[in-house]
Design an enzyme around this catalytic site. Structure first.
Site, mmCIF file in Angstrom:
data_model
loop_
_atom_site.group_PDB
_atom_site.id
_atom_site.type_symbol
_atom_site.label_atom_id
_atom_site.label_comp_id
_atom_site.label_asym_id
_atom_site.label_seq_id
_atom_site.Cartn_x
_atom_site.Cartn_y
_atom_site.Cartn_z
ATOM 1 N N LYS A 44 0.994 -1.071 -0.153
ATOM 2 C CA LYS A 44 0.155 -0.061 0.190
ATOM 3 C C LYS A 44 0.786 1.187 0.018
ATOM 4 C CE LYS A 44 -3.326 3.145 0.744
ATOM 5 N NZ LYS A 44 -4.117 3.444 -0.497
ATOM 6 N N SER A 69 -12.276 6.799 -2.158
ATOM 7 C CA SER A 69 -11.478 7.803 -1.907
ATOM 8 C C SER A 69 -11.065 7.555 -0.431
ATOM 9 C CB SER A 69 -12.444 9.229 -1.826
ATOM 10 O OG SER A 69 -11.919 10.142 -1.654
ATOM 11 N N MET A 70 -10.033 6.645 -0.353
ATOM 12 C CA MET A 70 -9.606 6.072 0.669
ATOM 13 C C MET A 70 -8.765 6.966 1.327
ATOM 14 S SD MET A 70 -10.756 3.017 0.414
ATOM 15 C CE MET A 70 -10.079 2.082 1.569
ATOM 16 N N LEU A 72 -5.359 7.667 1.227
ATOM 17 C CA LEU A 72 -4.099 7.129 1.792
ATOM 18 C C LEU A 72 -3.764 6.802 3.306
ATOM 19 C CD1 LEU A 72 -1.287 9.355 0.468
ATOM 20 C CD2 LEU A 72 -1.150 7.124 0.648
ATOM 21 N N CYS A 130 -2.149 10.004 -6.634
ATOM 22 C CA CYS A 130 -3.189 9.599 -5.908
ATOM 23 C C CYS A 130 -3.997 10.883 -5.780
ATOM 24 C CB CYS A 130 -2.757 9.506 -4.191
ATOM 25 S SG CYS A 130 -4.154 9.426 -3.027
ATOM 26 N N ILE A 192 -2.461 2.634 -15.663
ATOM 27 C CA ILE A 192 -2.917 3.946 -15.128
ATOM 28 C C ILE A 192 -3.340 3.503 -13.417
ATOM 29 C CG2 ILE A 192 -3.928 4.964 -17.159
ATOM 30 C CD1 ILE A 192 -6.542 3.936 -16.217
ATOM 31 N N GLY A 249 -5.240 -1.312 -14.973
ATOM 32 C CA GLY A 249 -6.472 -0.955 -15.336
ATOM 33 C C GLY A 249 -7.651 -1.914 -15.990
ATOM 34 N N THR A 272 -9.156 -3.510 -8.518
ATOM 35 C CA THR A 272 -10.533 -3.784 -8.307
ATOM 36 C C THR A 272 -10.840 -5.408 -8.243
ATOM 37 O OG1 THR A 272 -11.196 -1.728 -9.097
ATOM 38 C CG2 THR A 272 -12.932 -3.493 -8.925
#
Ligand SMILES: C=Cc1c(C(=O)O)[nH]c(=O)[nH]c1=O
Length: 312
Positions: A44, A69-70, A72, A130, A192, A249, A272
């Protein structure tokens, strides 16, 4: 048939790995990746200190897409540097990726100095894309800032390093970013990151689906594949050959991996879908890609990497 690939003089026995941010925040996640059929893992994205990230709900998955929209959230650089150093001591022949995403130039340089001075010998993925730190722009969209960051980094950093870029949507931007990247001894470029600041609405509740930034977040999943392939191809046609491309992606199945490699990728990352499916994903993708290659008579990814045809 082999799925092996070589980047920066290191050979990976499988050209598929996770994308930073997905199931890679904690030791448990990373150990599961080590045990999986993935060719490598990336941690991460780290900041100098640990961060809680944005308030929840901060991630939502649909059938063909995810929005996040974690902000970071991560355990801090020391945690990940400790993990990758221990791992390289245990498995000296494996090469992995440490992702860093400082929210300022100073933070990025401080982290890279710490890594340079450490015994870590693996790859670093410098995240310039980010989209979810409130008030912070994506460095990758400010070409002067990209130039400045790389100028400072390569003043001292000598270990293998690549950058994670946001998607571009203009061929002139491919020209401009490639002209900058080609000036530096980059080991790879990863393209990406999520398509930033999209908006998903729930028509039933008439509400956005994530809390941060009024519902704006980065899009991933099948829906982004055409943009991802365009960026992989756009960069493959412009970057000097020693800068390898990691394609990220829209990968769900083996055929998507095939398409990324056909466009020029030497490695692919899955976000994902890996979040959905977990480490077994890498067994399924390896099987599917192997079948496609056998059908087409390809014995290695070099047989077709970058060989996308056009009409002229
Ligand atoms: C590192 C932060 C990122 C995040 C995040 O932590 O919000 N989400 C993304 O889709 N891409 C990122 O690069």
């Amino acid at each position: 048939t082999t799925l092996a690939t070589t980047i920066g003089g290191k050979t990976f026995d499988n050209c598929m790995m996770n994308a930073a941010g997905v199931r890679c925040q904690n030791k448990k996640d990373l150990d599961a990746l080590v045990q999986s059929n993935a060719g490598a893992y990336v941690t991460k994205s780290a900041t100098p200190q640990e961060r809680a990230g944005n308030p929840s709900p901060r991630m939502h998955t649909l059938l063909k897409a995810s929005i996040n929209s974690m902000g970071l959230p991560n355990n801090g650089l020391d945690y990940y540097l400790d993990y990758v150093i221990r791992d390289q001591q245990k498995r000296p022949d494996s090469t992995n990726f440490l992702s860093v995403a400082g929210t300022s130039l100073e933070d990025n340089l401080a982290m890279l100095h710490q890594i340079q001075d450490s015994e870590y010998t693996g790859f670093v993925e410098l995240n310039l894309s980010c989209p979810n730190v409130p008030g912070k722009p994506q460095v990758g969209y400010d070409f002067d800032r990209v130039h400045a960051v790389l100028e400072h980094v390569f003043d001292f950093y000598t270990k293998p390093l690549g950058v994670k870029l946001p998607p571009y949507f203009d061929l002139v931007h491919f020209d401009q970013i490639a002209a900058i990247l080609n000036q530096y001894p980059l080991t790879f470029v990863n393209s990406i990151n999520s398509i930033g600041n999209a908006l998903v609405v729930d028509p039933r509740s008439e509400q956005v689906v994530i809390r941060p930034k009024g519902g704006f977040g980065g899009i991933g999943g099948a829906i982004v594949k055409p943009t991802a392939l365009a960026n992989v191809r756009g960069l493959a046609l412009r970057l000097k050959p020693e800068i390898k491309i990691i394609g990220t992606g829209g990968i769900i199945n083996g055929v998507d991996v095939f398409e990324h490699i056909l466009c020029g990728a030497s490695m692919v990352q899955i976000g994902t879908q890996f979040g959905y499916e977990g480490p077994a994903l890498f067994d399924r993708l390896a099987k599917e890609l192997t079948e496609i290659m056998a059908e087409k008579g390809y014995s290695s990814i070099e047989d077709f990497r970058g060989k996308l045809k056009t009409f002229d």
